[in-house]
Scaffold this motif. Structure first.
Motif, PDB file in Angstrom:
ATOM      1  N   UNK A 286       0.831  -1.197   0.000  1.00  0.00           N
ATOM      2  CA  UNK A 286       0.000   0.000   0.000  1.00  0.00           C
ATOM      3  C   UNK A 286       0.871   1.254   0.000  1.00  0.00           C
ATOM      4  N   UNK A 287       1.877   1.280   0.896  1.00  0.00           N
ATOM      5  CA  UNK A 287       2.802   2.422   0.940  1.00  0.00           C
ATOM      6  C   UNK A 287       3.502   2.595  -0.397  1.00  0.00           C
TER       7      UNK A 287
ATOM      8  N   UNK B 170       4.562   5.605  -5.099  1.00  0.00           N
ATOM      9  CA  UNK B 170       4.971   5.478  -6.494  1.00  0.00           C
ATOM     10  C   UNK B 170       4.121   6.388  -7.377  1.00  0.00           C
ATOM     11  N   UNK B 171       2.807   6.326  -7.183  1.00  0.00           N
ATOM     12  CA  UNK B 171       1.924   7.167  -7.985  1.00  0.00           C
ATOM     13  C   UNK B 171       2.169   8.636  -7.659  1.00  0.00           C
ATOM     14  N   UNK B 172       2.388   8.914  -6.381  1.00  0.00           N
ATOM     15  CA  UNK B 172       2.652  10.283  -5.957  1.00  0.00           C
ATOM     16  C   UNK B 172       3.873  10.853  -6.683  1.00  0.00           C
TER      17      UNK B 172
ATOM     18  N   UNK C 119       2.113  12.445  -9.739  1.00  0.00           N
ATOM     19  CA  UNK C 119       1.983  13.731  -9.059  1.00  0.00           C
ATOM     20  C   UNK C 119       0.950  13.677  -7.963  1.00  0.00           C
ATOM     21  N   UNK C 120       1.110  14.521  -6.937  1.00  0.00           N
ATOM     22  CA  UNK C 120       0.219  14.459  -5.785  1.00  0.00           C
ATOM     23  C   UNK C 120      -1.133  15.129  -6.012  1.00  0.00           C
TER      24      UNK C 120
ATOM     25  N   UNK D 297      -3.876   9.210  -2.553  1.00  0.00           N
ATOM     26  CA  UNK D 297      -4.420   8.587  -1.343  1.00  0.00           C
ATOM     27  C   UNK D 297      -5.931   8.415  -1.408  1.00  0.00           C
ATOM     28  N   UNK D 298      -6.483   8.441  -2.602  1.00  0.00           N
ATOM     29  CA  UNK D 298      -7.935   8.359  -2.733  1.00  0.00           C
ATOM     30  C   UNK D 298      -8.468   6.997  -2.281  1.00  0.00           C
TER      31      UNK D 298
END
Lengths: 300, 312
Positions: free
Chosen positions: A113-114, A119-121, A125-126, A226-227
């Motif tokens: 999960x982390x 990775x996507x962040x 991008x956040x 984090x959706x």
């Protein structure tokens, strides 16, 4: 206190929310049924699906009926890879965890999960991503309630997907194999069912369903790294209420949680609406660990 | 090798590590990096206390960050409403986290594996949501401000290092005593331990309470350092960091969480300038270590040293 019209509106909205919860929770229940673990990265499959849909539909300009299945397939592929690489020690006696297989599962799914969130962040991008709309209608009247067109369209696809899953589990060979392995892994293996393949299948299916949920809801809740946290917590509550591993239980509990939250926010407290489900989860685990419909005698 | 010798070796290694850390301010006085070390020590206390539960007792809680937040709010609320001096605030934070841990530990005693993880995760989320939504008491996400205790970062560094040393010594004494044997017996086989006369209820609850109190102590101390307490302290991501540090350093060893905490936090601050992929790397490391090297970095060190010992 509660007028009839408001109550009907709350009921319809609660049930629709419950349908979305169901799409998430059924995958979690399938995984628990077959592998006896909680996938703490379940919300990240939702997140991945939301991004996959948004990017495929918005950037490539692919029509809707291609973009939604692609999101499902993307989540399913990710689920399959995760099962092949990380879940095998749970049943194949690899590694040195031995009696601590539960702990291994928590650590690895938590770490996953982390990993996916960060990775996507970093890679995408956040900031939140706006997804293309499912339908152009902005407001639709559903019985007594007025709802956004996106929500109605998503609910229709969700219903269809849930019906397909139910038919698959009920009648197909692999569906019956999944149910057999969740009842008794050893017994199913002795009867010639490939339990390893079933484990992979279940993870792929759960990943695909969560990704589909993320894709369907991305026009309403924009994709961000984090959706997935929120829908994941809801589905933990649901699988506990429905009895860990029970599919019909998870479905009923999803609708129930949707209703409880929708009415609770108005009748009890709006401020603390997100804590209701969590309090229910703890109470159920302590006093009725088999859930509303689960069977007794499972070790807690 | 007997557990006693193993534990003593780990304690000696930890002491050496703490000694090296204590000498650092002689060479380095950079305010920013001292702050990084302080936060690392905060995480080292959290990770060590979580390790007592997860590594030594087999209770896989997902609430360490929540207990740190409870400790921090215990200190901040008593300071804000009753003007309590820092030492008393520290005590209040520690004791309130310990008491809540005692109750929660007693309640979740029967739960194992995924059930325990889910219950503690829900507890953590409830506490955080209550803190962030009870706006008229806690000011919600704005956070509660606190008078800083000291302003000198060097003093803060030594305060945190002494706190960490205190916690490590406490854990060492606990684990070296009979209690340590009981806890490990419970972790390895609860039923067999019960049949051999170990008081399961007492020891599991005690471990939970001690671990929570230590986390609350760290949180309360951190509150005075940061001079602001927000619900963010209790985020699940913070627990994720604590778990990562412990797993990377080596779960179930005294030194592992300390090494993991300093390594992960200092490197991640250091890598921040190079694009910020640090969290991706550490999350990947957690998975790799859990999958392939269960004993963590410390375990790798031990296996690397072991053959040489045989030759000598």
């Amino acid at each position: 206190m509660l007028s009839g019209a408001l109550a009907a509106d709350l009921a319809v909205n609660g049930l629709v929310t419950g349908l979305f919860y169901g799409l998430m929770a059924i995958g979690l229940a399938l995984i628990f049924g077959v592998l006896r673990i909680v996938n703490f990265a379940h919300g990240e499959f939702y997140m991945v699906g939301a991004y996959a849909y948004t990017i495929i539909a918005a950037r490539l300009g692919v029509p809707l009926f291609v973009a939604l299945p692609s999101a499902f397939l993307f989540g399913a592929a990710l689920g399959w890879v995760v099962e092949r690489t990380l879940m095998r020690p749970l049943y194949a006696n690899i590694g040195s965890w031995g009696l601590m297989r539960d702990e291994y599962a928590v650590i690895v799914t938590f770490g996953l999960s982390l990993l996916l969130v960060n990775l996507v962040d970093k890679a995408i991008g956040p900031y939140a991503f706006r997804a293309p709309a499912l339908v152009s209608a902005s407001r639709v009247v559903v019985g007594p309630a007025l709802m956004s067109g996106q929500k109605v369209a998503a609910a229709v696809v969700t219903l269809a997907a849930l019906a397909l899953i139910a038919l698959f589990l009920r009648f197909s060979y692999w569906g019956r194999a999944v149910r057999a392995v969740s009842q008794n892994r050893l017994g199913a293996s002795l009867a010639g069912i490939d339990a390893t393949a079933v484990s992979s299948l279940v993870f792929a299916l759960a990943g695909g369903l969560a990704a589909l949920a993320g894709a369907l809801l991305s026009p309403i809740i924009n994709a961000s790294p984090d959706v997935g946290a929120f829908p994941a917590i809801k589905s933990y509550v649901i699988v506990v209420l429905g009895g860990m591993g029970s599919i019909p239980g998870a479905f009923v509990a999803s609708l129930l949680l949707g209703l409880v939250e929708s009415f609770g926010a108005v009748l009890v407290s709006y401020q603390y609406r997100d804590t209701f489900g969590l309090v229910l989860l703890i109470l159920f685990l302590l006093f009725r660990p088999q859930g509303l419909f689960g069977e007794r005698g499972r070790e807690v | 090798m007997s557990g006693d010798i193993r534990l003593r070796r780990e304690f000696i290694a930890t002491s050496l590590l703490l000694l090296v850390l204590a000498l650092l301010p002689l060479a380095m006085r950079d305010v920013y990096w001292l702050g990084v070390l302080v936060v690392s020590a905060y995480f080292a206390i959290l990770a060590s206390s979580w390790n007592l539960l997860a590594g030594f007792t087999g209770q896989f809680s997902l609430a360490p960050a929540a207990f740190a937040m409870i400790g921090a709010y215990g200190a901040a609320l008593s300071a804000a409403y009753y003007n309590v001096p820092p030492l008393i605030g520290l005590l209040i934070g520690t004791v309130s986290a310990g008491l809540i841990g005692l109750v929660l530990g007693r309640i979740v005693m029967r739960l194992r594996g995924p059930y325990l993880a889910l219950t503690t995760l829900s507890f953590a989320e409830i506490v955080r949501l209550v803190a962030s939504n009870s706006i008229n008491i806690t000011r919600g996400d704005l956070g509660l401000p606190l008078e800083p205790w000291f302003n000198d970062r060097v003093i803060w560094f030594y305060v945190f290092l002494s706190a960490l040393t205190f916690v490590i010594c406490g854990l060492y004494l606990l684990l070296r005593s009979q209690a340590g044997l009981f806890l490990e017996a419970i972790r390895d086989d609860e039923i067999a331990a019960a049949r051999s006369g170990v008081r399961i209820v007492f020891w599991k609850t005690a471990a939970f309470a001690i671990s929570s109190a230590a986390a609350g102590f760290a949180g309360a101390l951190y509150a005075y350092f940061a001079s602001l307490v927000t619900p963010e302290l209790g985020l699940v991501q913070q627990t994720g960091l604590v778990v990562s540090m412990t797993v990377i350093g080596g779960m179930g060893s005294l030194i592992g969480p300390v090494v993991g905490a300093f390594l992960v936090y200092v490197t991640s601050e250091w890598l921040r300038d190079v694009g910020g992929w640090q969290l991706v790397i550490f999350a990947a490391l957690v998975i790799v270590f859990a999958r392939l090297f269960r004993a963590g970095l410390w375990g790798l060190v031990i296996t690397a040293l072991a053959p040489r010992r045989k030759l000598a």
